[in-house]
Design an enzyme around this catalytic site. Structure first.
Site, PDB file in Angstrom:
ATOM      1  N   MET A  86      -9.026   8.219  -0.158  1.00  0.00           N
ATOM      2  CA  MET A  86      -9.815   8.644   1.011  1.00  0.00           C
ATOM      3  C   MET A  86     -10.315  10.072   0.808  1.00  0.00           C
ATOM      4  O   MET A  86      -9.579  10.923   0.311  1.00  0.00           O
ATOM      5  CB  MET A  86      -8.950   8.587   2.268  1.00  0.00           C
ATOM      6  CG  MET A  86      -8.316   7.249   2.527  1.00  0.00           C
ATOM      7  SD  MET A  86      -7.268   7.315   4.000  1.00  0.00           S
ATOM      8  CE  MET A  86      -6.662   5.650   4.051  1.00  0.00           C
ATOM      9  N   HIS A  93      -1.323  -1.333  -4.196  1.00  0.00           N
ATOM     10  CA  HIS A  93      -2.593  -0.952  -3.576  1.00  0.00           C
ATOM     11  C   HIS A  93      -2.633   0.560  -3.375  1.00  0.00           C
ATOM     12  O   HIS A  93      -1.717   1.141  -2.789  1.00  0.00           O
ATOM     13  CB  HIS A  93      -2.744  -1.669  -2.228  1.00  0.00           C
ATOM     14  CG  HIS A  93      -4.102  -1.540  -1.612  1.00  0.00           C
ATOM     15  ND1 HIS A  93      -5.181  -2.296  -2.025  1.00  0.00           N
ATOM     16  CD2 HIS A  93      -4.564  -0.729  -0.633  1.00  0.00           C
ATOM     17  CE1 HIS A  93      -6.240  -1.966  -1.295  1.00  0.00           C
ATOM     18  NE2 HIS A  93      -5.896  -1.018  -0.457  1.00  0.00           N
ATOM     19  N   HIS A 107      -8.597   1.233  -4.075  1.00  0.00           N
ATOM     20  CA  HIS A 107      -9.562   1.018  -2.982  1.00  0.00           C
ATOM     21  C   HIS A 107     -10.226   2.352  -2.658  1.00  0.00           C
ATOM     22  O   HIS A 107      -9.595   3.244  -2.105  1.00  0.00           O
ATOM     23  CB  HIS A 107      -8.798   0.450  -1.775  1.00  0.00           C
ATOM     24  CG  HIS A 107      -9.629   0.236  -0.560  1.00  0.00           C
ATOM     25  ND1 HIS A 107      -9.052  -0.022   0.672  1.00  0.00           N
ATOM     26  CD2 HIS A 107     -10.977   0.239  -0.353  1.00  0.00           C
ATOM     27  CE1 HIS A 107     -10.014  -0.165   1.566  1.00  0.00           C
ATOM     28  NE2 HIS A 107     -11.182  -0.005   0.977  1.00  0.00           N
ATOM     29  N   MET A 142     -12.299   4.491  -0.561  1.00  0.00           N
ATOM     30  CA  MET A 142     -12.910   4.756   0.750  1.00  0.00           C
ATOM     31  C   MET A 142     -13.554   6.134   0.681  1.00  0.00           C
ATOM     32  O   MET A 142     -13.124   7.088   1.325  1.00  0.00           O
ATOM     33  CB  MET A 142     -11.847   4.674   1.849  1.00  0.00           C
ATOM     34  CG  MET A 142     -11.382   3.262   2.099  1.00  0.00           C
ATOM     35  SD  MET A 142     -10.081   3.168   3.356  1.00  0.00           S
ATOM     36  CE  MET A 142      -8.642   3.174   2.303  1.00  0.00           C
ATOM     37  N   SER A 196       0.833  -1.201   0.000  1.00  0.00           N
ATOM     38  CA  SER A 196       0.000   0.000   0.000  1.00  0.00           C
ATOM     39  C   SER A 196       0.867   1.250   0.000  1.00  0.00           C
ATOM     40  O   SER A 196       1.631   1.493   0.940  1.00  0.00           O
ATOM     41  CB  SER A 196      -0.904   0.027   1.232  1.00  0.00           C
ATOM     42  OG  SER A 196      -1.526   1.296   1.355  1.00  0.00           O
ATOM     43  N   ASP A 218      -6.826  -6.149   4.479  1.00  0.00           N
ATOM     44  CA  ASP A 218      -6.196  -4.825   4.508  1.00  0.00           C
ATOM     45  C   ASP A 218      -6.162  -4.313   5.937  1.00  0.00           C
ATOM     46  O   ASP A 218      -7.204  -4.038   6.521  1.00  0.00           O
ATOM     47  CB  ASP A 218      -6.983  -3.866   3.614  1.00  0.00           C
ATOM     48  CG  ASP A 218      -6.335  -2.493   3.485  1.00  0.00           C
ATOM     49  OD1 ASP A 218      -5.312  -2.248   4.157  1.00  0.00           O
ATOM     50  OD2 ASP A 218      -6.853  -1.665   2.714  1.00  0.00           O
ATOM     51  N   MET A 224     -11.710  -5.511   5.739  1.00  0.00           N
ATOM     52  CA  MET A 224     -10.898  -4.574   6.507  1.00  0.00           C
ATOM     53  C   MET A 224     -10.581  -5.196   7.864  1.00  0.00           C
ATOM     54  O   MET A 224     -11.489  -5.551   8.621  1.00  0.00           O
ATOM     55  CB  MET A 224     -11.630  -3.248   6.710  1.00  0.00           C
ATOM     56  CG  MET A 224     -11.822  -2.410   5.451  1.00  0.00           C
ATOM     57  SD  MET A 224     -10.280  -1.921   4.630  1.00  0.00           S
ATOM     58  CE  MET A 224      -9.408  -1.057   5.956  1.00  0.00           C
ATOM     59  N   ASP A 244      -4.924   3.563  -1.850  1.00  0.00           N
ATOM     60  CA  ASP A 244      -6.051   3.922  -0.983  1.00  0.00           C
ATOM     61  C   ASP A 244      -6.522   5.336  -1.290  1.00  0.00           C
ATOM     62  O   ASP A 244      -5.769   6.305  -1.133  1.00  0.00           O
ATOM     63  CB  ASP A 244      -5.630   3.844   0.485  1.00  0.00           C
ATOM     64  CG  ASP A 244      -5.466   2.414   0.962  1.00  0.00           C
ATOM     65  OD1 ASP A 244      -6.436   1.644   0.824  1.00  0.00           O
ATOM     66  OD2 ASP A 244      -4.393   2.065   1.467  1.00  0.00           O
TER      67      ASP A 244
END
Length: 216
Positions: free
Chosen positions: A37, A33, A66, A68, A8, A175, A137, A35
């Site tokens: 957000m 990966h 991913h 979020m 990540s 994760d 998660m 993330d």
């Protein structure tokens, strides 16, 4: 199948992001990966489209994006265009989850759904057959470096049992708090894709840390 490792970049050195991407390229990692957000679904804010595009420019491994974020449907095409190879949305943010998953597939991306620690695996029963992957998660989303939640093992077992009939080839991604101490047990209970941030990027030898996760 052999398990996959997805470092990540949330834990990478943002001032040297190209260097860290090239480290992943030269390692035994399988995916990168990413993330995303938004400061609303989770309290933190991370990357936008320009950063994803910049990462894609240097990456030789697939980008595992991913989301979020609230209302991810608005941005699916933009993330595909920025370089996403797989897109994960949260069950908790998608009131029309089946439609969202179909939209991801129509873009040509692998489609995945993430669930938070307090969300039961059973909520995915009706969508499992349509998914390429489920992300469980193992920490509360929003920040790196958190401690692994032990109830994750039980959820993996439940999901593997649930998917056995409807989608036996389902990838189960974990994760949060994954490291060399727990990856063997996670594999044993049925997980096969592992996001690793802090355990990789805080290591003095990051390539070796990835190799240790790949060959526990």
């Amino acid at each position: 199948m052999n398990h996959l490792i997805a470092p990540s970049i949330l834990a990478a050195d943002f001032a040297n992001l190209q260097r860290d991407i090239e480290m992943i390229n030269n390692s035994e990692a399988d995916w990168i990966h990413v993330d995303i957000m938004d400061g609303m679904f989770v309290p933190n804010i991370s990357f936008g489209f320009p950063v994803v595009s910049a990462v894609k420019k240097h990456a030789t491994k697939p980008l595992d994006v991913h989301l979020m974020i609230v209302d991810p449907d608005r941005y699916l095409k933009a993330f595909k265009d920025a370089g996403a190879d797989s897109i994960t949305v949260h069950q908790e943010t998608c009131p029309h989850l089946h439609r969202t998953i179909q939209a991801i597939k129509q873009l040509g991306c692998k489609a995945a759904v993430a669930i938070n620690p307090a969300t039961p695996v059973s909520t995915l029963d009706d969508i499992l057959a349509d998914l390429d992957m489920v992300l469980i998660m193992s920490v509360n989303p929003g920040f790196g470096g958190q401690h692994f939640i032990e109830n994750t093992y039980k959820k993996i077992k439940e999901l593997r049992t649930l998917s056995a009939e409807k989608n036996p080839g389902l990838l189960i991604e974990i994760d949060g708090g994954v490291d060399a101490n727990n990856i063997t047990k996670l594999i044993e209970v049925g997980a096969n894709v592992f996001v690793a941030g802090t355990s990789v990027f805080s290591s003095a030898n990051q390539v070796a840390a990835i190799s240790k996760l790949k060959h526990p």
